[in-house]
Design an enzyme around this catalytic site. Structure first.
Site, short mmCIF file in Angstrom:
data_model
loop_
_atom_site.label_atom_id
_atom_site.label_comp_id
_atom_site.label_asym_id
_atom_site.label_seq_id
_atom_site.Cartn_x
_atom_site.Cartn_y
_atom_site.Cartn_z
N CYS A 68 -10.20 29.54 -5.07
CA CYS A 68 -9.75 28.14 -5.02
C CYS A 68 -8.26 28.02 -4.75
O CYS A 68 -7.77 26.95 -4.43
CB CYS A 68 -10.11 27.41 -6.31
N TRP A 428 15.00 -7.61 -0.06
CA TRP A 428 13.76 -7.29 0.66
C TRP A 428 13.80 -5.86 1.18
O TRP A 428 12.88 -5.08 0.99
CB TRP A 428 13.55 -8.26 1.84
N TYR A 432 11.34 -2.50 0.42
CA TYR A 432 10.66 -1.74 1.48
C TYR A 432 11.05 -0.26 1.41
O TYR A 432 10.21 0.63 1.52
CB TYR A 432 11.01 -2.33 2.84
N ASP A 448 8.38 -11.04 2.03
CA ASP A 448 7.93 -10.61 3.36
C ASP A 448 7.00 -11.64 3.99
O ASP A 448 6.09 -12.17 3.35
CB ASP A 448 7.21 -9.27 3.23
#
Length: 493
Positions: A68, A428, A432, A448
């Site tokens: 694994c 804003w 983002y 937005d």
């Protein structure tokens, strides 16, 4: 991290992919530790012990499973406050290996005392930071020995050991074999003359097509592209004071729940840094079940908008992405891409790649800082107005000086406050960038245009109240709303 034995064993029995990377199981009858998704015969419960990290399992005397392969396991998300510090430190160590820092330096850069960081880290991962880092280096070496034909000397350097002698000593002590002997038994590596392909695992599902569409819409021509269901880009990374330049290509292998990352030979010395950035960009530490549990019934316009397997698109180069965000303020996605393309063509470095359309690396912060002042005279002829040119210059200077840190291991809340102090970057844009350059899962750009439109243009107060029900995954909610609209996000592309 406290592990419930019964829950862990149940997850192991069912090979539940939701728990992959969340814990590791040591098997006393074999002396091996595994991921919970291992396809080997499930051991008896009395032979199992559970550990919060691969490093903790190795500290208990277990060797990694060859089936694994614990080095491929995805990491942990870090939204909960109690674990954020430890996970930021782990991301930082994974990204740069502390090649020129001590743990004390790391603690100072994170704004905490050395002793506090060590205590918090040990509580989260079960071992001190130094032990965790050594295991990461060992597993990185193991992956390179398994998947490549790189000389052992180069493996030692690329994995962060500094010398073959040190790699040999630790590898033999921990795994009972010399690296060369391990490769003879277990290696299936490919030719590494031009590139190497390495694997990174994720927890399914993964909405790969949706993620690629988001990135393709914002790709800078000449620097990045999406082609044949793969993401490809040029790369310039700083490694031990030098800039390494090359390219990568990333494809999805859904049958294995892995991404295949093809890395050019020129980037081999920084391969761990490159892989850490790919993990960040494609949000591979995401636990999709937790997000779907919160957002699965999310609606806009009477329709369900959440897609299972959604990822938060990060970025490979935070400076590049932030510059493109600044360029895109209040203009269209297409226009922003055009400006970014001009900057790359005029200020970046030409590069030969196997991809016809990828021809240049994006300019580094150092390149922007070196431009003759005033910077608007240099960027103005490319179509960049004076205010944005000054914002880009201020950003480059802040990154160059270390006043701001973006990417894996950065503290979102601290860096969001730092970004707000830069000229031309408002609330804003900060939200983002928190999503894409800082990987913060709970940002929400409520002003937005696209988000407002998708929600039916509610008042600011009503929108914030509505979004509160999506915490702490509001970044994923915003991405869902943008995807629902079927076009790019609003003010910043």
């Amino acid at each position: 991290m406290l592990l419930d034995t019964e829950t862990c064993y149940t997850a192991l029995q069912s090979r539940d992919t939701r728990f992959d990377g969340s814990f590791f199981v040591g098997v006393s009858s074999t002396g091996i530790y595994c991921r919970p998704v291992c396809r080997a015969i499930t051991p008896k419960a009395k032979n199992c012990s559970f550990y919060p990290s691969a490093a903790a399992a190795e500290a208990a005397g277990f060797r990694p499973c060859l089936r694994c392969r614990p080095e491929l396991a995805p990491g942990l998300a870090w939204v909960d406050a109690e674990s954020r510090l430890a996970r930021m430190a782990a991301q930082r160590m994974e990204a740069d290996g502390l090649s020129d820092q001590s743990i004390a330096d790391l603690a100072e850069s994170l704004g905490v005392a050395d002793r506090h960081l060590r205590r918090v880290f040990a509580r989260e991962y079960g071992v001190p930071p130094v032990a965790w880092l050594q295991t990461r280096r060992l597993l990185a070496a193991k992956q390179l020995l398994t998947e490549t034909t790189l000389p052992v000397m180069q493996v030692a350097m690329d994995a962060g050991f500094g010398s073959v002698r040190r790699l040999n000593a630790i590898f033999r002590q921990r795994y009972g074999l010399a690296p060369a002997d391990f490769r003879k038994r277990n290696g299936d590596g490919q030719d590494t003359t031009e590139s190497v392909t390495l694997s990174l695992a994720y927890r399914p599902p993964l909405a790969w097509g949706t993620l690629l569409r988001f990135l393709e819409m914002r790709a800078i021509p000449g620097v990045e592209q999406v082609e044949d269901a793969a993401y490809q880009r040029t790369v310039a990374v700083n490694h031990k004071g030098a800039t390494l330049r090359g390219w990568i290509a990333v494809e999805n292998k859904p049958e294995r729940n892995q991404l295949a990352v093809r890395v050019s030979a020129s980037l081999f010395p920084a391969v761990n840094q490159v892989l850490a950035r790919v993990r960040f960009m494609f949000d591979l530490n995401c636990v999709p079940g937790e997000i779907e549990e919160k957002l699965g019934e999310m609606r806009a316009g009477g329709q369900k908008v959440f897609e299972p397997g959604l990822r938060l698109p990060g970025c490979f180069d935070p400076f590049e992405m932030t510059v493109r965000a600044i360029l895109g303020q209040q203009i269209t996605v297409k226009a922003a891409r055009t400006l970014a393309k001009r900057m790359a063509a005029h200020l970046g470095e030409p590069l030969t790649t196997p991809f016809e359309e990828l021809t240049v690396t994006f300019p580094t912060p150092a390149r922007l800082c070196a431009l003759e002042q005033p910077v608007e005279d240099q960027l103005g002829p490319l179509g960049v107005n004076g205010a944005r040119a000054r914002s880009i210059r201020a950003l480059a200077e802040a990154l160059q000086s270390g006043a701001i840190r973006l990417g894996p291991g950065a503290d979102p809340e601290r860096e969001m406050a730092n970004l707000l102090r830069l000229p031309g970057i408002g609330p804003w844009t900060v939200q983002y960038l928190a999503m894409r350059a800082l990987g913060w899962p709970d940002a929400f750009p409520h002003t937005d245009y696209g988000v407002k439109k998708a929600l039916g243009n509610p008042s600011e107060k009503d929108m914030l109240a509505l979004a509160q029900q999506w915490a702490p995954w509001r970044s994923y909610a915003a991405i869902s709303l943008w995807n629902h609209l079927g076009h790019a996000d609003g003010e910043v592309p």
